[in-house]
Motif scaffolding. Structure first.
Motif, PDB file in Angstrom:
ATOM      1  N   UNK A 150      19.086   0.691  17.527  1.00  0.00           N
ATOM      2  CA  UNK A 150      19.754  -0.552  17.168  1.00  0.00           C
ATOM      3  C   UNK A 150      18.845  -1.717  16.869  1.00  0.00           C
ATOM      4  N   UNK A 151      17.519  -1.513  16.866  1.00  0.00           N
ATOM      5  CA  UNK A 151      16.600  -2.627  16.624  1.00  0.00           C
ATOM      6  C   UNK A 151      16.366  -2.891  15.137  1.00  0.00           C
ATOM      7  N   UNK A 152      16.838  -2.021  14.258  1.00  0.00           N
ATOM      8  CA  UNK A 152      16.718  -2.267  12.822  1.00  0.00           C
ATOM      9  C   UNK A 152      15.600  -1.510  12.148  1.00  0.00           C
ATOM     10  N   UNK A 153      15.312  -0.302  12.627  1.00  0.00           N
ATOM     11  CA  UNK A 153      14.173   0.458  12.078  1.00  0.00           C
ATOM     12  C   UNK A 153      14.391   0.820  10.610  1.00  0.00           C
ATOM     13  N   UNK A 154      15.586   1.282  10.260  1.00  0.00           N
ATOM     14  CA  UNK A 154      15.821   1.648   8.866  1.00  0.00           C
ATOM     15  C   UNK A 154      15.780   0.421   7.960  1.00  0.00           C
ATOM     16  N   UNK A 155      16.265  -0.711   8.441  1.00  0.00           N
ATOM     17  CA  UNK A 155      16.207  -1.931   7.647  1.00  0.00           C
ATOM     18  C   UNK A 155      14.762  -2.310   7.333  1.00  0.00           C
ATOM     19  N   UNK A 156      13.870  -2.154   8.305  1.00  0.00           N
ATOM     20  CA  UNK A 156      12.463  -2.445   8.061  1.00  0.00           C
ATOM     21  C   UNK A 156      11.884  -1.467   7.050  1.00  0.00           C
ATOM     22  N   UNK A 157      12.311  -0.210   7.100  1.00  0.00           N
ATOM     23  CA  UNK A 157      11.834   0.767   6.124  1.00  0.00           C
ATOM     24  C   UNK A 157      12.251   0.356   4.716  1.00  0.00           C
ATOM     25  N   UNK A 158      13.476  -0.089   4.564  1.00  0.00           N
ATOM     26  CA  UNK A 158      13.947  -0.528   3.254  1.00  0.00           C
ATOM     27  C   UNK A 158      13.202  -1.786   2.798  1.00  0.00           C
ATOM     28  N   UNK A 159      12.889  -2.641   3.749  1.00  0.00           N
ATOM     29  CA  UNK A 159      12.114  -3.848   3.423  1.00  0.00           C
ATOM     30  C   UNK A 159      10.727  -3.460   2.912  1.00  0.00           C
ATOM     31  N   UNK A 160      10.086  -2.509   3.578  1.00  0.00           N
ATOM     32  CA  UNK A 160       8.757  -2.064   3.143  1.00  0.00           C
ATOM     33  C   UNK A 160       8.808  -1.525   1.715  1.00  0.00           C
ATOM     34  N   UNK A 161       9.848  -0.751   1.423  1.00  0.00           N
ATOM     35  CA  UNK A 161       9.987  -0.206   0.065  1.00  0.00           C
ATOM     36  C   UNK A 161      10.200  -1.327  -0.949  1.00  0.00           C
ATOM     37  N   UNK A 162      11.069  -2.281  -0.597  1.00  0.00           N
ATOM     38  CA  UNK A 162      11.381  -3.366  -1.527  1.00  0.00           C
ATOM     39  C   UNK A 162      10.178  -4.255  -1.802  1.00  0.00           C
ATOM     40  N   UNK A 163       9.247  -4.329  -0.852  1.00  0.00           N
ATOM     41  CA  UNK A 163       8.059  -5.163  -1.016  1.00  0.00           C
ATOM     42  C   UNK A 163       6.882  -4.384  -1.603  1.00  0.00           C
ATOM     43  N   UNK A 164       7.065  -3.107  -1.851  1.00  0.00           N
ATOM     44  CA  UNK A 164       5.953  -2.274  -2.303  1.00  0.00           C
ATOM     45  C   UNK A 164       5.879  -2.216  -3.821  1.00  0.00           C
ATOM     46  N   UNK A 165       4.817  -1.607  -4.317  1.00  0.00           N
ATOM     47  CA  UNK A 165       4.672  -1.412  -5.761  1.00  0.00           C
ATOM     48  C   UNK A 165       5.597  -0.301  -6.266  1.00  0.00           C
ATOM     49  N   UNK A 166       6.275   0.358  -5.329  1.00  0.00           N
ATOM     50  CA  UNK A 166       7.186   1.459  -5.686  1.00  0.00           C
ATOM     51  C   UNK A 166       8.643   1.000  -5.712  1.00  0.00           C
ATOM     52  N   UNK A 186      12.379  11.926  -4.329  1.00  0.00           N
ATOM     53  CA  UNK A 186      11.753  10.648  -3.981  1.00  0.00           C
ATOM     54  C   UNK A 186      10.428  10.439  -4.685  1.00  0.00           C
ATOM     55  N   UNK A 187       9.984  11.386  -5.501  1.00  0.00           N
ATOM     56  CA  UNK A 187       8.673  11.284  -6.142  1.00  0.00           C
ATOM     57  C   UNK A 187       8.582  10.011  -6.972  1.00  0.00           C
ATOM     58  N   UNK A 188       7.482   9.286  -6.783  1.00  0.00           N
ATOM     59  CA  UNK A 188       7.312   7.992  -7.422  1.00  0.00           C
ATOM     60  C   UNK A 188       7.860   6.852  -6.606  1.00  0.00           C
ATOM     61  N   UNK A 189       8.487   7.184  -5.471  1.00  0.00           N
ATOM     62  CA  UNK A 189       9.079   6.162  -4.615  1.00  0.00           C
ATOM     63  C   UNK A 189       8.743   6.393  -3.160  1.00  0.00           C
ATOM     64  N   UNK A 190       9.744   6.225  -2.308  1.00  0.00           N
ATOM     65  CA  UNK A 190       9.555   6.264  -0.849  1.00  0.00           C
ATOM     66  C   UNK A 190      10.563   7.209  -0.226  1.00  0.00           C
ATOM     67  N   UNK A 191      10.124   7.964   0.775  1.00  0.00           N
ATOM     68  CA  UNK A 191      11.047   8.779   1.558  1.00  0.00           C
ATOM     69  C   UNK A 191      10.994   8.311   3.006  1.00  0.00           C
ATOM     70  N   UNK A 192      12.162   8.149   3.611  1.00  0.00           N
ATOM     71  CA  UNK A 192      12.267   7.766   5.018  1.00  0.00           C
ATOM     72  C   UNK A 192      12.712   8.976   5.819  1.00  0.00           C
ATOM     73  N   UNK A 193      11.897   9.382   6.778  1.00  0.00           N
ATOM     74  CA  UNK A 193      12.245  10.470   7.699  1.00  0.00           C
ATOM     75  C   UNK A 193      12.733   9.840   8.989  1.00  0.00           C
ATOM     76  N   UNK A 194      14.031   9.686   9.080  1.00  0.00           N
ATOM     77  CA  UNK A 194      14.657   9.031  10.226  1.00  0.00           C
ATOM     78  C   UNK A 194      14.746  10.015  11.394  1.00  0.00           C
ATOM     79  N   UNK A 195      14.499   9.522  12.597  1.00  0.00           N
ATOM     80  CA  UNK A 195      14.514  10.359  13.807  1.00  0.00           C
ATOM     81  C   UNK A 195      13.566  11.548  13.650  1.00  0.00           C
ATOM     82  N   UNK A 217       0.828  -1.205   0.000  1.00  0.00           N
ATOM     83  CA  UNK A 217       0.000   0.000   0.000  1.00  0.00           C
ATOM     84  C   UNK A 217       0.865   1.258   0.000  1.00  0.00           C
ATOM     85  N   UNK A 218       0.181   2.409  -0.050  1.00  0.00           N
ATOM     86  CA  UNK A 218       0.881   3.697   0.038  1.00  0.00           C
ATOM     87  C   UNK A 218       0.787   4.271   1.450  1.00  0.00           C
ATOM     88  N   UNK A 219       0.244   3.491   2.391  1.00  0.00           N
ATOM     89  CA  UNK A 219      -0.006   3.984   3.741  1.00  0.00           C
ATOM     90  C   UNK A 219       1.278   4.440   4.427  1.00  0.00           C
TER      91      UNK A 219
END
Length: 486
Positions: free
Chosen positions: A176-192, A236-245, A165-167
């Motif tokens: 250290x729990x891997x938040x950015x890694x999960x963000x990248x996973x969400x992008x890789x699994x998305x339609x974007x 990032x238009x057409x893709x995903x932006x991660x706002x870390x912290x 989804x685009x949610x």
């Protein structure tokens, strides 16, 4: 920025004045004079940012930008002109340059860039240049998430469910729990997945610079704005932006971010036209945002907008036997990376790993296993290889004179002695099949810990599993020996 390497395709004198400051900050600096030299550096080290002169003998920056434009994962290119012009700036920016600077180079400005991830998809080691399109490997599934514990399995199930989804997703959890890694996973699994993934560290830049980074600026918007610059939302238009912290963003800027989420449009700094953007927003924080809202430090309306899908990552201490599974994963990874003999984990080390609380979570475990692989030297990993502060491991005694009665060490290889933080990229080449004295490996790992925490001694001590006092004593000892690492 995880990668600490910068590539300069400029005359050496353009970098000479700022070289010491960049090295002291733990950055590895590479120089090239043409595309062939740049290709060699990229193949070996995959630099985080490339700084390039528009014209040099045997080099045209347009050729580099042509390669960059065809590959979303290519390192960002910043033009460094000795005598620039607005026309040249506008032309090169339109060809894909990230920014256009005038000499002399400013070390502080460069350091501010290195505190945020400058690109999202790492450049693989096998990239090539020189008239041919680089071939980039791209995982179809994104980062590998290791673990079977129900605590992480529930998060993974929700992540897979919402990824297409685009949610907007708010990823929370301890450092250290891997938040950015999960963000990248969400992008890789998305339609974007074929669109860009752009990450911004909201704590790395002051408000006025962060606004320009996020939304861009027009020519003449402020002193030094000699050309239009596209912001991260447009990139990032057409893709995903991660706002870390995200929690560290200033309240005034939060209001502007809210408008982007509500309307899907931005205003460049100094601009008069509204720009539409099609971006999926992911955000991370290690703070309790609800409490942050109660304290008046975070806008409630923005919190509701971000918290459409909440992903709360469990701490490593709550993941049971995942600790051992992750430890074996990291062992295999570093054995391959450093081209070392295969090693196992002894029963004693497994017991220790299961009993340790890991305040630094997965990031601390990863550093711990890297250290252990290097020290094990082909043997099964034992608790002593973790270099932790305990009675069985005298290398980290709080008393700096504790090792005074130890026999004098033989002279170490010249390729290791005298390395500073910025030289650690050479570590795999220097290891080879030789045995490195433990006291020297201790110094190398302390240097690497400081490099990964940008010189923050408290965080480095946490990663190393020692006290700040012990770290301070060790640094004083190295300075006295003439081999400082900070």
């Amino acid at each position: 920025m995880s990668n600490r390497q910068l590539l300069f395709i400029t005359p050496p004198q353009a970098v000479t004045g700022i070289f010491p400051q960049l090295k002291d900050a733990g950055l590895e600096i590479s120089l090239a004079e043409n595309l062939k030299g740049a290709a060699q550096v990229i193949r070996k080290g995959s630099p985080a940012i490339i700084f390039a002169r528009p014209q040099m003998p045997d080099f045209r920056v347009e050729d580099l930008l042509s390669v960059s434009s065809q590959n979303p994962g290519f390192p960002p290119v910043i033009i460094v002109a000795d005598k620039g012009s607005p026309e040249e700036a506008e032309r090169l920016l339109s060809l894909g340059a990230r920014d256009y600077w005038l000499e002399p180079l400013d070390a502080d400005k460069i350091l501010s860039l290195t505190r945020e991830p400058a690109r999202a998809i790492p450049v693989p080691q096998a990239s090539t240049l020189g008239g041919h399109k680089p071939e980039y490997e791209k995982s179809a599934t994104g980062p590998k998430i290791v673990g079977r514990n129900p605590a992480i399995a529930r998060v993974m199930k929700l992540a897979r469910q919402v990824a297409p989804s685009k949610a907007t997703v708010l990823i929370t959890g301890e450092s250290g729990t891997g938040k950015e890694m999960f963000a990248r996973y969400l992008h890789a699994q998305s339609r974007r997945v074929n669109g860009p993934f752009v990450a911004v560290n909201c704590a790395a830049l002051p408000e006025h610079l962060l606004e320009s980074e996020l939304f861009g600026h027009e020519k003449g918007a402020f002193t030094g704005a000699i050309a239009r610059k596209l912001g991260k939302f447009e990139l990032a238009s057409g893709g995903t932006i991660l706002l870390d912290e995200i929690s560290e963003m200033d309240l005034a800027l939060q209001a502007k971010l809210l408008r982007v989420l509500q309307e899907g449009e931005i205003d460049r700094v100094g601009g008069s036209e509204t720009v539409d953007v099609d971006v999926r927003v992911l955000a991370t924080t290690n703070r309790d945002l609800e409490d942050w809202v109660k304290q008046g430090k975070f806008r409630q309306d923005l919190y509701f907008r971000l918290n459409v899908i909440p992903l709360r990552l469990p701490s490593l201490r709550d993941r049971g036997n995942d600790v051992l599974e992750l430890a074996r994963f990291f062992v295999d990874m570093y054995v391959k990376e450093y081209e070392l003999p295969t090693v196992g984990i002894s029963p004693e080390a497994e017991i220790w790993l299961k009993e340790y609380s890991f305040p630094g979570n997965v990031r601390e475990l990863q550093n711990l296993m890297e250290r252990a692989v290097l020290l094990a030297n082909g043997q099964d990993i034992a608790p002593a290889h973790f270099l932790l502060e305990n009675d069985d491991w005298p290398l980290f005694e709080d008393d700096p004179n504790a090792a005074a009665d130890e026999p004098a060490q033989e002279e170490e290889p010249a390729s290791i002695i005298g390395q500073k933080v910025g030289d650690l990229a050479a570590l795999p080449e220097t290891l080879g099949g030789s045995v490195i004295p433990l006291h020297e490996m201790e110094r190398i790992m302390i240097a690497k810990g400081l490099a990964q925490t940008s010189g923050n001694r408290t965080q480095a001590a946490e990663l190393l599993g020692i006290s700040v006092r012990t770290l301070r004593n060790k640094l004083n000892e190295y300075r006295a020996q003439g081999t400082p690492v900070d």
